[in-house]
Design a protein around this motif. Structure first.
Motif, PDB file in Angstrom:
ATOM      1  N   ASN A  73      60.224 -21.729   3.109  1.00 16.42           N
ATOM      2  CA  ASN A  73      59.478 -21.340   1.909  1.00 16.42           C
ATOM      3  C   ASN A  73      59.241 -19.836   1.831  1.00 16.42           C
ATOM      4  OD1 ASN A  73      59.254 -24.006   1.027  1.00 16.42           O
ATOM      5  ND2 ASN A  73      57.429 -24.350   2.288  1.00 16.42           N
ATOM      6  N   GLY A  74      60.319 -19.092   1.980  1.00 20.12           N
ATOM      7  CA  GLY A  74      60.208 -17.668   1.721  1.00 20.12           C
ATOM      8  C   GLY A  74      59.724 -16.837   2.879  1.00 20.12           C
ATOM      9  N   LEU A  75      59.454 -17.409   4.046  1.00 17.26           N
ATOM     10  CA  LEU A  75      59.033 -16.599   5.179  1.00 17.26           C
ATOM     11  C   LEU A  75      60.157 -15.654   5.570  1.00 17.26           C
ATOM     12  CD1 LEU A  75      57.168 -19.220   7.375  1.00 17.26           C
ATOM     13  CD2 LEU A  75      56.181 -17.480   5.898  1.00 17.26           C
ATOM     14  N   THR A  76      59.878 -14.440   5.894  1.00 13.77           N
ATOM     15  CA  THR A  76      60.874 -13.414   6.151  1.00 13.77           C
ATOM     16  C   THR A  76      61.518 -13.629   7.515  1.00 13.77           C
ATOM     17  OG1 THR A  76      59.609 -11.862   4.846  1.00 13.77           O
ATOM     18  CG2 THR A  76      61.275 -10.943   6.315  1.00 13.77           C
ATOM     19  N   THR A  77      62.921 -13.655   7.558  1.00 13.97           N
ATOM     20  CA  THR A  77      63.655 -13.699   8.815  1.00 13.97           C
ATOM     21  C   THR A  77      64.711 -12.618   8.785  1.00 13.97           C
ATOM     22  OG1 THR A  77      65.200 -15.307   7.911  1.00 13.97           O
ATOM     23  CG2 THR A  77      63.322 -16.182   9.136  1.00 13.97           C
ATOM     24  N   LEU A  78      65.058 -12.113   9.931  1.00 14.18           N
ATOM     25  CA  LEU A  78      66.067 -11.071  10.018  1.00 14.18           C
ATOM     26  C   LEU A  78      67.452 -11.682   9.894  1.00 14.18           C
ATOM     27  CD1 LEU A  78      64.608  -8.972  12.967  1.00 14.18           C
ATOM     28  CD2 LEU A  78      64.473  -8.477  10.518  1.00 14.18           C
ATOM     29  N   PRO A  79      68.406 -11.041   9.171  1.00 15.45           N
ATOM     30  CA  PRO A  79      69.769 -11.572   9.071  1.00 15.45           C
ATOM     31  C   PRO A  79      70.448 -11.544  10.435  1.00 15.45           C
ATOM     32  CG  PRO A  79      69.661  -9.353   8.175  1.00 15.45           C
ATOM     33  CD  PRO A  79      68.244  -9.769   8.444  1.00 15.45           C
ATOM     34  N   LEU A  80      71.322 -12.567  10.669  1.00 20.66           N
ATOM     35  CA  LEU A  80      72.030 -12.647  11.935  1.00 20.66           C
ATOM     36  C   LEU A  80      73.205 -11.681  11.927  1.00 20.66           C
ATOM     37  CD1 LEU A  80      72.027 -16.515  12.393  1.00 20.66           C
ATOM     38  CD2 LEU A  80      70.567 -14.850  13.542  1.00 20.66           C
ATOM     39  N   ALA A  81      73.393 -10.976  13.021  1.00 19.18           N
ATOM     40  CA  ALA A  81      74.473 -10.000  13.114  1.00 19.18           C
ATOM     41  C   ALA A  81      75.815 -10.704  13.235  1.00 19.18           C
ATOM     42  CB  ALA A  81      74.235  -9.094  14.322  1.00 19.18           C
ATOM     43  N   ALA A  82      76.884  -9.998  12.833  1.00 19.58           N
ATOM     44  CA  ALA A  82      78.235 -10.546  12.969  1.00 19.58           C
ATOM     45  C   ALA A  82      78.516 -10.838  14.436  1.00 19.58           C
ATOM     46  CB  ALA A  82      79.254  -9.562  12.411  1.00 19.58           C
ATOM     47  N   THR A  83      79.283 -11.885  14.681  1.00 21.21           N
ATOM     48  CA  THR A  83      79.536 -12.305  16.054  1.00 21.21           C
ATOM     49  C   THR A  83      80.978 -12.754  16.218  1.00 21.21           C
ATOM     50  OG1 THR A  83      78.865 -13.835  17.817  1.00 21.21           O
ATOM     51  CG2 THR A  83      78.795 -14.667  15.565  1.00 21.21           C
ATOM     52  N   SER A  84      81.453 -12.648  17.427  1.00 17.00           N
ATOM     53  CA  SER A  84      82.798 -13.118  17.768  1.00 17.00           C
ATOM     54  C   SER A  84      82.759 -14.455  18.486  1.00 17.00           C
ATOM     55  CB  SER A  84      83.494 -12.088  18.665  1.00 17.00           C
ATOM     56  OG  SER A  84      82.755 -11.912  19.880  1.00 17.00           O
ATOM     57  N   ARG A  85      81.566 -15.005  18.630  1.00 16.48           N
ATOM     58  CA  ARG A  85      81.409 -16.228  19.411  1.00 16.48           C
ATOM     59  C   ARG A  85      81.307 -17.455  18.520  1.00 16.48           C
ATOM     60  NH1 ARG A  85      77.051 -14.365  24.073  1.00 16.48           N
ATOM     61  NH2 ARG A  85      78.332 -12.669  24.951  1.00 16.48           N
ATOM     62  N   GLY A  86      81.705 -18.573  19.081  1.00 23.32           N
ATOM     63  CA  GLY A  86      81.618 -19.820  18.346  1.00 23.32           C
ATOM     64  C   GLY A  86      81.680 -21.008  19.279  1.00 23.32           C
ATOM     65  N   ARG A  87      81.550 -22.168  18.684  1.00 21.40           N
ATOM     66  CA  ARG A  87      81.637 -23.417  19.439  1.00 21.40           C
ATOM     67  C   ARG A  87      82.467 -24.394  18.617  1.00 21.40           C
ATOM     68  NH1 ARG A  87      76.492 -24.530  20.249  1.00 21.40           N
ATOM     69  NH2 ARG A  87      76.447 -23.618  22.328  1.00 21.40           N
ATOM     70  N   LEU A  88      83.541 -24.912  19.199  1.00 20.37           N
ATOM     71  CA  LEU A  88      84.423 -25.867  18.535  1.00 20.37           C
ATOM     72  C   LEU A  88      83.932 -27.276  18.833  1.00 20.37           C
ATOM     73  CD1 LEU A  88      87.089 -26.100  16.878  1.00 20.37           C
ATOM     74  CD2 LEU A  88      88.268 -26.386  19.066  1.00 20.37           C
ATOM     75  N   VAL A  89      83.676 -28.056  17.766  1.00 20.45           N
ATOM     76  CA  VAL A  89      83.119 -29.396  17.951  1.00 20.45           C
ATOM     77  C   VAL A  89      83.905 -30.400  17.122  1.00 20.45           C
ATOM     78  CG1 VAL A  89      80.801 -28.517  18.407  1.00 20.45           C
ATOM     79  CG2 VAL A  89      81.458 -29.106  16.071  1.00 20.45           C
ATOM     80  N   ASP A  90      83.796 -31.658  17.528  1.00 20.45           N
ATOM     81  CA  ASP A  90      84.363 -32.777  16.785  1.00 20.45           C
ATOM     82  C   ASP A  90      83.535 -32.965  15.515  1.00 20.45           C
ATOM     83  OD1 ASP A  90      85.191 -35.202  15.777  1.00 20.45           O
ATOM     84  OD2 ASP A  90      85.137 -36.255  17.689  1.00 20.45           O
ATOM     85  N   ALA A  91      84.187 -32.940  14.353  1.00 19.67           N
ATOM     86  CA  ALA A  91      83.458 -33.027  13.091  1.00 19.67           C
ATOM     87  C   ALA A  91      82.711 -34.343  12.947  1.00 19.67           C
ATOM     88  CB  ALA A  91      84.421 -32.841  11.919  1.00 19.67           C
ATOM     89  N   ALA A  92      83.216 -35.419  13.554  1.00 14.94           N
ATOM     90  CA  ALA A  92      82.586 -36.726  13.392  1.00 14.94           C
ATOM     91  C   ALA A  92      81.385 -36.908  14.304  1.00 14.94           C
ATOM     92  CB  ALA A  92      83.603 -37.834  13.648  1.00 14.94           C
ATOM     93  N   THR A  93      81.431 -36.344  15.510  1.00 14.67           N
ATOM     94  CA  THR A  93      80.377 -36.600  16.499  1.00 14.67           C
ATOM     95  C   THR A  93      79.636 -35.351  16.934  1.00 14.67           C
ATOM     96  OG1 THR A  93      81.915 -36.319  18.347  1.00 14.67           O
ATOM     97  CG2 THR A  93      81.739 -38.524  17.395  1.00 14.67           C
ATOM     98  N   LEU A  94      80.117 -34.162  16.545  1.00 18.52           N
ATOM     99  CA  LEU A  94      79.567 -32.874  16.977  1.00 18.52           C
ATOM    100  C   LEU A  94      79.644 -32.692  18.486  1.00 18.52           C
ATOM    101  CD1 LEU A  94      76.449 -32.463  14.656  1.00 18.52           C
ATOM    102  CD2 LEU A  94      78.791 -31.669  14.318  1.00 18.52           C
ATOM    103  N   GLU A  95      80.547 -33.441  19.129  1.00 22.53           N
ATOM    104  CA  GLU A  95      80.787 -33.246  20.554  1.00 22.53           C
ATOM    105  C   GLU A  95      81.687 -32.030  20.746  1.00 22.53           C
ATOM    106  OE1 GLU A  95      79.418 -34.897  22.865  1.00 22.53           O
ATOM    107  OE2 GLU A  95      78.577 -36.629  21.828  1.00 22.53           O
ATOM    108  N   PRO A  96      81.510 -31.287  21.834  1.00 26.36           N
ATOM    109  CA  PRO A  96      82.362 -30.113  22.067  1.00 26.36           C
ATOM    110  C   PRO A  96      83.809 -30.506  22.322  1.00 26.36           C
ATOM    111  CG  PRO A  96      81.008 -30.577  23.995  1.00 26.36           C
ATOM    112  CD  PRO A  96      80.504 -31.476  22.905  1.00 26.36           C
ATOM    113  N   ILE A  97      84.730 -29.640  21.934  1.00 30.78           N
ATOM    114  CA  ILE A  97      86.164 -29.833  22.167  1.00 30.78           C
ATOM    115  C   ILE A  97      86.609 -28.775  23.171  1.00 30.78           C
ATOM    116  CG2 ILE A  97      88.456 -29.885  21.133  1.00 30.78           C
ATOM    117  CD1 ILE A  97      87.200 -30.671  18.509  1.00 30.78           C
ATOM    118  N   PRO A  98      86.762 -29.133  24.426  1.00 35.39           N
ATOM    119  CA  PRO A  98      87.193 -28.149  25.426  1.00 35.39           C
ATOM    120  C   PRO A  98      88.707 -28.008  25.469  1.00 35.39           C
ATOM    121  CG  PRO A  98      86.683 -30.220  26.497  1.00 35.39           C
ATOM    122  CD  PRO A  98      86.405 -30.420  25.035  1.00 35.39           C
ATOM    123  N   GLU A  99      89.160 -26.953  26.137  1.00 42.63           N
ATOM    124  CA  GLU A  99      90.574 -26.720  26.441  1.00 42.63           C
ATOM    125  C   GLU A  99      91.446 -26.646  25.192  1.00 42.63           C
ATOM    126  OE1 GLU A  99      92.037 -28.652  30.220  1.00 42.63           O
ATOM    127  OE2 GLU A  99      90.441 -30.046  29.669  1.00 42.63           O
TER     128      GLU A  99
END
Length: 617
Positions: A73-99
């Motif tokens: 509801n309008g509370l002020t938050t700082l924008p997130l900086a650009a990043t090179s990091r991520g996490r690859l997950v299964d779209a159906a279960t949100l489980e991580p996808i390794p390797e």
């Protein structure tokens, strides 16, 4: 002086009233600082990335879950900086996808056990990410930017994949799961093998959801790379992560060596095998290694027939023995190498002096082994040279396929290797005529853009010429033609159907809806020297019989969906001309087994001909 207690409450009450009534300026008073939400590290394979929360927003531990950004509801938050990091997950279960390999604009990175990666460049400006090696295959997956979700510690990248099966082996000790492979086995067909991932626990991942139709009921099959062990497991789900037990057992394996007369190993010898089990027939192959060793493994015990052959030799060795489950050791095979006799060279010429010249030559050993070599020749000129190199010693027969319907002189030639300065003439003085067959759909009347035409001259009744709708034949010859197109039946006729139009002979073939395929049976024991010849490309020796299979494969019944529709001729050939495409084509011949046991046209719709390898019982 003594103070009255009730007077002490007056300033306290007045101060409280002043605090309530005094106006506040939000700009002069800093907003309370919001504590950054701490995102827990992603769990390992099999654990959910998100915690379950109750209807009141509390997690299972009793603490209140953080509010989503859209509910602040309008509370002020700082924008997130650009990043090179991520996490690859299964779209159906949100489980991580390794390797898996994630490819950004300039860089790429592998995901770790928790699906995390660092691309080494900002991801925020990219339109998509490419993902490879999901199942150690060459498939590429594109995940567009609009599907990503931003988190304080990086981008969450959902990828739609199939199920992941976490494995527990039963019956054997598997020290290295990556030395195993698995696949989906269906009643109708088997999928390709996929390598297992180490884990822990070891797992098998699919790129696509498994079929859901009851007719496509499936199970999982596993096999060690050395073919000594195998296992099976149920496939309990189409998506998500599943724990499965792999029940393992020993395969029927054979190990042996090939040595020369001095006991030295022979490298590069091909070992072909057919395993005749009680309910199945398997074909296997291997090459001897630097130590002269080979190993073959079959799923069922049974009688194993092996053929040993060497490129550049007509000799072959055969071995037959019973192979039970477990590892069987064969006796050493002694095979001394032969030096090649040399080459066979010659020249082809057009008697008319007009080109072009093209066709095929066939070289066949006369020692009864069935050894053959083939060679294509093509030249815009009226002459062309040919050469067969590194030919083994012995006597051979050399013959030529007709070129544009013209015969060769001599038609065949017997020779002793090596041989030089051979000359063949194409008898084409009479010239040729061009024929065009217009293929028309019977229902719509429209011309079909593509089709298949076979022509057969009356002077060569055992030899077909496979062509397109336009072909050339010697002027004035009598011939018959057969034409079809995908999804249509066969139409046939003779040279009398053509009329001359603008210097070209034209005819029209009206094709009704249906299905056509040319079928050929071939003796498995002779296939090592076969170069894919069909009845459209046989030589002229002995009326074609010199190139027929050594075994008699005539009289075989051809069944389409269980109904007899054709019988093979003396060359093991048949044409299936049906009103509709069948689900299944089978071959039945007493004393023989067919490989494969059946053929499904819908899985290879582009094929106009099929070959069954026949194995003696």
């Amino acid at each position: 002086m003594r103070l009255r207690p009730e007077l002490l409450l007056v300033p306290v009450v007045a101060g409280a009233i002043w605090l309530v009534l005094e106006p506040r300026d939000a700009r002069s008073s800093p907003a309370p600082e919001l504590a950054h939400e701490q995102v827990a590290e992603a769990p390992d394979l099999g654990q959910s990335l998100l915690s379950a929360s109750g209807p009141d927003g509390c997690t299972a531990g009793g603490t209140r879950a953080p509010l989503p950004a859209e509910e602040l509801n309008g509370l002020t938050t700082l924008p997130l900086a650009a990043t090179s990091r991520g996490r690859l997950v299964d779209a159906a279960t949100l489980e991580p996808i390794p390797e898996a390999l994630v490819v950004a604009h300039r860089n790429h990175a592998w995901t770790d056990a928790r699906g995390r990666f660092d691309a080494g460049e900002p991801l925020d400006g990219l339109e998509e990410l490419l993902v490879l090696n999901v199942t150690r295959s060459t498939a590429k997956h594109s995940v567009p930017r609009e599907r990503w979700k931003r988190a304080p510690d990086g981008w969450q990248v959902p990828l739609e994949i199939g199920p992941t099966f976490r494995l527990r082996f039963q019956g054997v000790e598997v020290a290295d799961p990556t030395s195993w492979q698995g696949r989906l086995a269906r009643p109708e067909r088997d999928e390709g093998w996929l390598g297992l991932r180490a884990g822990p626990p070891p797992y098998l991942r699919f790129e696509e959801p498994l079929p859901s139709s009851p007719s496509d009921a499936a199970r999982l099959e596993f096999q060690s790379v050395d073919e000594l062990l195998e296992g099976v497991a149920e496939a309990p789900g189409r998506l998500g992560i599943h724990e499965v037990v792999v029940v393992c057992r020993a395969r029927a394996a054979l190990r042996g060596r090939v040595l020369d007369g001095l006991g030295r190993p022979r490298d590069g010898i091909q070992v072909s095998d057919v395993q005749l089990g009680e309910t199945s027939t398997e074909t296997l192959s291997a090459f001897t290694g630097a130590d002269g060793g080979y190993q073959l493994g079959a799923s069922q015990p049974g009688r194993m027939r092996l053929l040993f052959s060497v490129v550049g030799e007509t000799r072959r060795r055969e071995l037959e023995l019973e192979v039970p489950r477990g590892l069987t050791h064969a006796e050493d095979l002694v095979w001394d190498p032969l030096l090649p006799a040399g080459s066979i060279r010659g020249r082809l010429e057009c008697r008319s002096g007009r080109g072009p010249i093209e066709g095929s030559l066939w070289l066949r050993a006369l020692d009864g082994t069935g050894y053959e070599q083939s060679g294509r020749f093509k030249s815009p000129d009226p002459t062309c040279e040919f050469e067969f190199k590194r030919i083994p010693p012995g006597r051979f027969e050399l013959s030529l396929e007709r070129s544009r319907g013209f015969r060769w002189s001599p038609a065949t030639l017997e020779l002793q290797a090596p041989a030089q300065e051979l000359v063949f003439f194409r008898e084409d003085e009479v010239g040729s005529s061009a024929y065009t067959l217009e293929l028309v759909d019977a229902d719509s009347g429209a011309l079909l853009p593509r089709g298949l035409v076979r022509s057969r001259m009356a002077s060569s009744p055992v030899e077909d010429q496979l062509t397109g709708p336009t072909f050339e034949l010697p002027r004035g010859v009598a011939f018959e033609w057969h034409a079809t197109a995908a999804g249509h039946r066969l139409a046939s006729g003779t040279e009398r159907d053509f009329v001359e139009r603008d210097g070209r002979f034209v005819a029209r073939a009206v094709l009704s809806p249906g299905f056509v395929v040319w079928l050929q049976l071939s003796d498995w024991s002779r296939r090592e020297f076969s170069w894919g010849r069909s009845h459209s490309s046989r030589g002229q020796s002995g009326g074609g019989s010199a190139y027929a299979s050594p075994a008699r494969l005539d009289g075989a019944e051809i069944l389409a969906d269980g109904v007899r529709v054709a019988v093979t001729d003396e060359l093991g050939h048949a044409v299936l001309d049906l009103g509709a495409e069948p689900e299944r084509i089978e071959v039945r011949l007493s004393g023989w087994r067919a490989l494969p046991p059946f053929f499904r046209p819908r899985e290879q719709a582009a094929r106009s001909s099929i070959t069954f390898l026949m194995v003696r019982e």
